[in-house]
Design a protein around this motif. Structure first.
Motif, PDB file in Angstrom:
ATOM      1  N   THR A 177      11.311   4.024  -0.768  1.00  0.00           N
ATOM      2  CA  THR A 177      11.620   3.086  -0.348  1.00  0.00           C
ATOM      3  C   THR A 177      10.445   3.036   0.875  1.00  0.00           C
ATOM      4  N   ASP A 178       9.644   2.710  -0.202  1.00  0.00           N
ATOM      5  CA  ASP A 178       8.144   2.867   1.001  1.00  0.00           C
ATOM      6  C   ASP A 178       7.548   1.532   1.646  1.00  0.00           C
ATOM      7  N   GLN A 179       7.789   1.451   3.199  1.00  0.00           N
ATOM      8  CA  GLN A 179       8.213   0.359   4.395  1.00  0.00           C
ATOM      9  C   GLN A 179       6.559  -0.133   3.693  1.00  0.00           C
ATOM     10  N   ILE A 180       5.635  -0.884   3.755  1.00  0.00           N
ATOM     11  CA  ILE A 180       4.503  -1.333   3.475  1.00  0.00           C
ATOM     12  C   ILE A 180       5.190  -2.860   3.781  1.00  0.00           C
ATOM     13  N   THR A 181       3.413  -3.485   3.946  1.00  0.00           N
ATOM     14  CA  THR A 181       3.203  -5.146   4.183  1.00  0.00           C
ATOM     15  C   THR A 181       2.737  -5.600   2.617  1.00  0.00           C
ATOM     16  N   LEU A 182       3.045  -7.131   2.846  1.00  0.00           N
ATOM     17  CA  LEU A 182       2.244  -7.779   1.604  1.00  0.00           C
ATOM     18  C   LEU A 182       0.638  -7.989   1.774  1.00  0.00           C
ATOM     19  N   ALA A 183       0.076  -7.257   2.411  1.00  0.00           N
ATOM     20  CA  ALA A 183      -1.369  -6.981   2.362  1.00  0.00           C
ATOM     21  C   ALA A 183      -1.498  -5.885   1.932  1.00  0.00           C
ATOM     22  N   ALA A 184      -0.595  -4.716   2.129  1.00  0.00           N
ATOM     23  CA  ALA A 184      -0.846  -3.527   2.086  1.00  0.00           C
ATOM     24  C   ALA A 184      -0.784  -3.310   0.673  1.00  0.00           C
ATOM     25  N   LEU A 185      -0.041  -4.250   0.394  1.00  0.00           N
ATOM     26  CA  LEU A 185       0.465  -4.329  -1.563  1.00  0.00           C
ATOM     27  C   LEU A 185      -0.826  -5.071  -2.223  1.00  0.00           C
TER      28      LEU A 185
END
Length: 88
Positions: free
Chosen positions: A2-10
């Motif tokens: 359940t990592d909470q990341i943004t598209l930019a971080a991906l």
């Protein structure tokens, strides 16, 4: 997971996600702040969660293969989004 990341971080950290077995889904409309959720299985159909639509996004290995020589800048996220919409 359940990592909470943004598209930019991906996009920025794609190499660190290449071993994941889950598929990334980005919150619509896609932008650098779109939240990413990870889903198991092979289905790429959009998912509704908490009243939000998450659509299949590029797997991290594809981002690495297609954009490894692209300068790391704000335009990289926009270019990857454009690629996901039209070329993938």
């Amino acid at each position: 997971m359940t990592d909470q990341i943004t598209l930019a971080a991906l996009v920025r950290d794609a190499r660190s996600f290449t071993d994941r077995e889950e598929l990334p889904f980005a919150e619509e409309p896609w932008n650098e702040n779109s939240r990413i959720i990870w889903r198991e299985g092979d289905s790429t159909e959009a998912v509704e969660t908490d009243g939000r639509t998450f659509s299949y996004f590029l797997e991290p290995f594809i981002i690495v293969e297609q954009f490894s020589n692209w300068p790391d800048s704000g335009t990289l996220v926009d270019r990857v989004i454009d690629y996901a919409r039209s070329d993938a």
